[in-house]
Design an enzyme around this catalytic site. Sequence first.
Site, mmCIF file in Angstrom:
data_model
loop_
_atom_site.group_PDB
_atom_site.id
_atom_site.type_symbol
_atom_site.label_atom_id
_atom_site.label_comp_id
_atom_site.label_asym_id
_atom_site.label_seq_id
_atom_site.Cartn_x
_atom_site.Cartn_y
_atom_site.Cartn_z
ATOM 1 N N ASP A 97 74.233 54.567 66.345
ATOM 2 C CA ASP A 97 73.839 53.279 66.750
ATOM 3 C C ASP A 97 74.528 52.843 68.031
ATOM 4 O O ASP A 97 75.595 53.184 68.488
ATOM 5 C CB ASP A 97 73.788 52.271 65.803
ATOM 6 C CG ASP A 97 75.066 51.749 64.950
ATOM 7 O OD1 ASP A 97 75.357 52.001 64.246
ATOM 8 O OD2 ASP A 97 75.895 51.183 66.028
ATOM 9 N N HIS A 112 79.099 61.813 68.038
ATOM 10 C CA HIS A 112 77.937 62.364 67.293
ATOM 11 C C HIS A 112 76.814 62.017 68.283
ATOM 12 O O HIS A 112 75.759 62.259 67.550
ATOM 13 C CB HIS A 112 77.994 62.102 66.089
ATOM 14 C CG HIS A 112 78.979 62.578 64.992
ATOM 15 N ND1 HIS A 112 79.026 62.250 63.741
ATOM 16 C CD2 HIS A 112 79.838 63.614 65.177
ATOM 17 C CE1 HIS A 112 79.954 62.845 63.387
ATOM 18 N NE2 HIS A 112 80.614 63.519 64.211
ATOM 19 N N CYS A 120 67.002 66.317 77.692
ATOM 20 C CA CYS A 120 66.415 67.572 78.143
ATOM 21 C C CYS A 120 67.180 68.780 78.112
ATOM 22 O O CYS A 120 68.006 69.201 78.202
ATOM 23 C CB CYS A 120 65.886 67.374 79.698
ATOM 24 S SG CYS A 120 64.732 68.809 80.044
ATOM 25 N N SER A 183 83.411 57.849 55.061
ATOM 26 C CA SER A 183 83.701 58.586 53.633
ATOM 27 C C SER A 183 84.736 59.832 53.818
ATOM 28 O O SER A 183 85.040 60.358 52.914
ATOM 29 C CB SER A 183 82.485 59.029 53.330
ATOM 30 O OG SER A 183 82.003 59.994 53.701
HETATM 31 N N1 APR Z 1 82.166 48.152 54.801
HETATM 32 C C1 APR Z 1 83.257 49.287 54.866
HETATM 33 N N2 APR Z 1 82.717 50.484 54.525
HETATM 34 C C2 APR Z 1 81.554 50.497 53.959
HETATM 35 C C3 APR Z 1 80.500 49.420 53.855
HETATM 36 C C4 APR Z 1 81.109 47.988 54.238
HETATM 37 N N3 APR Z 1 80.209 47.233 54.384
HETATM 38 N N4 APR Z 1 79.445 49.822 53.382
HETATM 39 C C5 APR Z 1 79.798 51.374 53.103
HETATM 40 N N5 APR Z 1 80.890 51.591 53.305
HETATM 41 C C6 APR Z 1 81.811 53.061 53.301
HETATM 42 C C7 APR Z 1 81.169 53.864 52.204
HETATM 43 O O1 APR Z 1 82.199 53.427 51.003
HETATM 44 C C8 APR Z 1 81.481 55.182 52.413
HETATM 45 O O2 APR Z 1 82.485 55.669 52.248
HETATM 46 O O3 APR Z 1 81.231 53.667 54.362
HETATM 47 C C9 APR Z 1 81.138 55.017 54.236
HETATM 48 C C10 APR Z 1 80.092 55.743 54.505
HETATM 49 O O4 APR Z 1 80.140 56.970 54.735
HETATM 50 P P1 APR Z 1 78.893 57.845 54.939
HETATM 51 O O5 APR Z 1 77.492 57.684 54.485
HETATM 52 O O6 APR Z 1 79.363 59.468 54.492
HETATM 53 O O7 APR Z 1 78.868 57.851 56.385
HETATM 54 P P2 APR Z 1 79.864 58.639 57.492
HETATM 55 O O8 APR Z 1 81.205 58.698 57.023
HETATM 56 O O9 APR Z 1 79.876 57.820 58.828
HETATM 57 O O10 APR Z 1 79.306 59.747 57.737
HETATM 58 C C11 APR Z 1 79.822 60.866 58.777
HETATM 59 O O11 APR Z 1 78.126 62.452 58.585
HETATM 60 O O12 APR Z 1 75.882 62.747 58.051
HETATM 61 C C12 APR Z 1 76.756 62.699 59.076
HETATM 62 O O13 APR Z 1 76.688 62.870 61.437
HETATM 63 C C13 APR Z 1 76.611 61.860 60.361
HETATM 64 O O14 APR Z 1 78.013 60.507 61.549
HETATM 65 C C14 APR Z 1 77.729 60.844 60.177
HETATM 66 C C15 APR Z 1 78.756 61.619 59.308
#
Ligand code: APR
Length: 238
Positions: A97, A112, A120, A183
């Site tokens: 985003d 990412h 392209c 995560s």
């Molecule tokens: N504040 C802080 N942490 C939060 C909040 C919040 N309001 N809401 C959710 N979280 C935490 C969750 O506990 C989780 O550990 O954000 C984390 C999101 O984890 P994911 O959904 O796995 O996202 P991310 O770690 O960014 O994934 C990494 O995986 O799918 C691929 O390319 C994609 O960039 C992404 C990468």
Amino acid sequence: MVEFSPDTKVVILTGAGISAESGIKTFRASDGLWENHAIEDVATPYAWERDPELVWNFYQGRRSQLKEVEPNPAHQALVILEQYLGDNLLLVTQNVDDLHSRAGSKNLIHMHGELRILRCEECHETFDMMEKEHLTDQYVPCPSCSNQRLRPHIVWFHEMPFQLPEIYAAVEECDVFMTIGTSGHVYPAAGLIDVAKQSGALCVGVNLDEPMNYELHDEFHQGKAGELLPNLVNEWLS
Ligand code: APR
């Protein structure tokens, strides 16, 4: 408690959690993005070859959502930190985003890729294309060559993240490495904390839940980034 001075070198890695309070779904929560779509069906080069329309419409939906969301206090807190640290702060985001840049962050790497940008596959040009006519379910033709179908400028699984040499160089040099809203599932992003640790950096985490690499953090603040970060940045800078 971590302490900052203007010459403290800081690398921050953010993930989907920092945008959650802006209304953008994370990936692995129970109602997450990957709940409605299997990763392999929408976020791999094979999916794009096999079913380009499904992949195109999945990303067009996420691109259009950018028009409806705003940066939240967590994004804004990192801008304040950058105003204090200047070029000693590098913000590496896994997010695609545009909320960090809309909040005002400057030293920013989208490892990412970015939803705003289309690429392209023939001439490899990239274009920031977020006008109304770019957000329909029709493919967008390349403005530079005869290719009729641009692709999302997103790093899919099995593809190499962007600017890794710059990222590793900064992590090896930093005094403080911070993970926010991620995560710790996906490599190489989730392995950056190991590099920071080996380089002697203090590792700080801010996350709603304990990440996979929780035990590598010297300091961990559990909760919502939009609620915790403004106060933490105030404390760190006071
Ligand atoms: N504040 C802080 N942490 C939060 C909040 C919040 N309001 N809401 C959710 N979280 C935490 C969750 O506990 C989780 O550990 O954000 C984390 C999101 O984890 P994911 O959904 O796995 O996202 P991310 O770690 O960014 O994934 C990494 O995986 O799918 C691929 O390319 C994609 O960039 C992404 C990468």
